[in-house]
Scaffold this active site. Structure first.
Site, mmCIF file in Angstrom:
data_model
loop_
_atom_site.group_PDB
_atom_site.id
_atom_site.type_symbol
_atom_site.label_atom_id
_atom_site.label_comp_id
_atom_site.label_asym_id
_atom_site.label_seq_id
_atom_site.Cartn_x
_atom_site.Cartn_y
_atom_site.Cartn_z
ATOM 1 C CG LEU A 1 0.092 -11.473 3.616
ATOM 2 C CD1 LEU A 1 -0.918 -10.410 3.429
ATOM 3 C CD2 LEU A 1 -0.706 -12.849 3.313
ATOM 4 C CG HIS B 1 8.544 -3.604 4.911
ATOM 5 N ND1 HIS B 1 7.531 -3.025 4.057
ATOM 6 C CD2 HIS B 1 8.930 -4.926 4.461
ATOM 7 C CE1 HIS B 1 7.557 -3.776 3.160
ATOM 8 N NE2 HIS B 1 8.156 -5.072 3.358
ATOM 9 C CG HIS C 1 8.244 -11.589 -0.038
ATOM 10 N ND1 HIS C 1 7.435 -11.717 -1.145
ATOM 11 C CD2 HIS C 1 7.994 -10.304 0.259
ATOM 12 C CE1 HIS C 1 6.432 -10.699 -1.267
ATOM 13 N NE2 HIS C 1 6.699 -9.737 -0.543
ATOM 14 C CG HIS D 1 11.735 -7.058 0.522
ATOM 15 N ND1 HIS D 1 11.007 -7.600 -0.306
ATOM 16 C CD2 HIS D 1 10.999 -6.644 1.633
ATOM 17 C CE1 HIS D 1 9.574 -7.465 0.122
ATOM 18 N NE2 HIS D 1 9.455 -7.066 1.107
ATOM 19 C CG ASP E 1 8.870 -8.880 3.635
ATOM 20 O OD1 ASP E 1 8.789 -7.750 3.696
ATOM 21 O OD2 ASP E 1 8.065 -9.937 3.490
ATOM 22 N NE ARG F 1 6.295 -1.205 8.919
ATOM 23 C CZ ARG F 1 5.882 -1.876 8.128
ATOM 24 N NH1 ARG F 1 5.442 -1.881 6.824
ATOM 25 N NH2 ARG F 1 5.417 -3.322 8.350
ATOM 26 C CG HIS G 1 3.498 -8.701 -2.661
ATOM 27 N ND1 HIS G 1 3.746 -8.481 -1.472
ATOM 28 C CD2 HIS G 1 2.706 -9.726 -2.763
ATOM 29 C CE1 HIS G 1 3.140 -9.505 -0.590
ATOM 30 N NE2 HIS G 1 2.353 -10.012 -1.339
ATOM 31 C CE LYS H 1 7.503 -5.290 -3.330
ATOM 32 N NZ LYS H 1 7.354 -5.560 -1.891
HETATM 33 C C1 NCD Z 1 4.746 -6.169 4.742
HETATM 34 C C2 NCD Z 1 4.466 -4.944 5.662
HETATM 35 O O1 NCD Z 1 4.166 -5.228 6.775
HETATM 36 O O2 NCD Z 1 4.883 -3.827 5.242
HETATM 37 N N1 NCD Z 1 4.218 -7.593 5.389
HETATM 38 C C3 NCD Z 1 4.356 -8.663 4.914
HETATM 39 O O3 NCD Z 1 3.599 -9.322 5.516
HETATM 40 N N2 NCD Z 1 5.516 -8.995 4.353
HETATM 41 C C4 NCD Z 1 4.304 -5.947 3.579
HETATM 42 C C5 NCD Z 1 4.746 -6.942 2.198
HETATM 43 O O4 NCD Z 1 6.227 -6.816 1.937
HETATM 44 O O5 NCD Z 1 4.164 -7.660 1.843
HETATM 45 ZN ZN ZN Z 2 7.976 -6.708 2.288
#
Ligand code: NCD
Ligand code: ZN
Length: 345
Positions: A219, A15, A174, A13, A247, A17, A136, A99
């Site tokens: 989150l 991110h 998560h 998992h 995450d 960008r 999520h 997702k």
């Molecule tokens: C994530 C994000 O910033 O893209 N933020 C987070 O608090 N985990 C989005 C997500 O996975 O919920």
């Molecule tokens: Zn995430």
């Protein structure tokens, strides 16, 4: 123990960008992990296989030279996702899952699913074609207390969903609560879960005690200590339903240190070191390899990595921030010490 060699892990998992942030963060992940499930919550979201393959090319182009890191792409489920697109994912080598963000649950989730039951025909197609659904797991309605949102999602939405689609493969992403751990433990083998380093290492005091600390705001939000204990127990249990998903969610420092700071902890710079610390605290370093390197690959039906990585007990100070165009990214543990260090990949 002051040295630990394990099979190379994967991050289930993540991110990363696009643009300058992608360039800043991707090397951190590529240094540690063989593969990662890349989240599709860009602006606009990644909703088609064609878009995911373009995004994959951008990630590959941003990698350090000679990196063998493989991004595993996902699509963002929306009310207008077609069964056709689900079939395409089933056939696409580089796209692995959908997702689901409940609309409004978190960063860039406006395009998410507002009515989960309206998406049932899509879950039926995913179940039929063997495409995993990544969740999520939080309800979003404003009247619900933010600390209860995961439990309410399980009670009000997920229980029904898993009964309705028993063969659908689901990753509850998560995990943050004892109730979520219990749900996953009791569920069929088609239901698994990821756990982040911040939810293993911190409880909600980290955000609120002694001042508001926005870099611990993510989150689903950090919960009470007994929930953290339940997560630690699950992650170190050797149960293959629980595996590593950081995450790691980079945001520019100015957008987190803000009167309306955004959600997400950046952990890719030291992901494995953070997990090692959490496992060591309960004397379970011998369980790290399964959690980090075996169970996720097994769940996704992918071969385990062949390479290995080594961690050494060697304290180091995490940088205050990583430079990025016009601003910085503040990592988890910024300016503080970590006991473990990845020394060889
Ligand atoms: C994530 C994000 O910033 O893209 N933020 C987070 O608090 N985990 C989005 C997500 O996975 O919920
Ligand atoms: Zn995430």
């Amino acid at each position: 123990m002051d040295k630990l060699t394990i099979r190379q892990p994967d991050d289930w998992h993540l991110h990363v960008r696009t643009g300058s942030i992608l360039k800043t963060v991707i090397g951190h992940t590529a240094k540690q992990f063989g593969r990662a499930i890349i989240m599709p919550n860009l602006k606009p979201p990644v909703t088609t296989v064609a878009q995911a393959l373009l995004y994959r090319q951008e990630i590959l182009a941003a990698l350090p030279r000679e990196s063998k890191f493989q991004p595993l792409m996902t699509l963002y489920l929306t009310a207008s996702t077609s069964v056709e697109e689900i079939k395409k994912v089933a056939d696409a080598e580089h796209v692995r899952a959908f997702k689901l963000y409940p609309a409004g649950a978190t960063t860039n989730s406006d395009a998410g699913v507002a009515d989960i039951e309206a998406a049932y025909p899509l879950f039926a197609a995913m179940e039929q074609y063997g495409v995993p659904l990544l969740l999520h797991g939080e309800v979003t309605d404003a009247e619900y207390d933010i600390f209860d949102r995961e439990k309410l999602f399980i009670d009000n939405k997920l229980s029904k969903l898993t009964r309705q689609f028993p063969a659908l493969r689901i990753v509850l992403e998560h995990l943050t609560t004892q109730e979520a751990v219990q749900f996953v433990e009791a569920a069929s083998e088609n239901i698994a879960a990821t756990i982040t380093p911040q939810h293993l290492l911190y409880n909600r005091n980290a955000i609120l005690a002694g001042g508001i600390r926005p870099h611990f705001y993510c989150l689903p939000i950090l919960k009470r200590e007994h929930h953290r204990q339940a997560l630690i127990k699950a992650a170190t249990s050797g149960n293959p339903k629980f595996f590593l998903g950081t995450d790691s969610a980079p945001h520019l420092t100015g957008l987190k240190e803000n009167s309306c700071g955004c959600a997400g902890c950046y952990s890719a710079h030291a992901a494995l070191e953070l997990y090692a610390e959490a496992f060591e605290q309960v004397g379970a370093l011998d369980k790290l390899e399964g959690f980090a390197s075996f169970y996720g690959a097994d769940f996704y039906g992918l071969p385990r990595n062949c390479a290995s990585v080594t961690l050494e007990k060697q304290a180091w100070i995490v940088p205050e921030a990583y430079a990025n165009t016009d601003d910085t990214i503040t990592p988890l543990r910024a300016g503080e010490s970590l006991a473990w260090r990845l020394v060889a990949a």
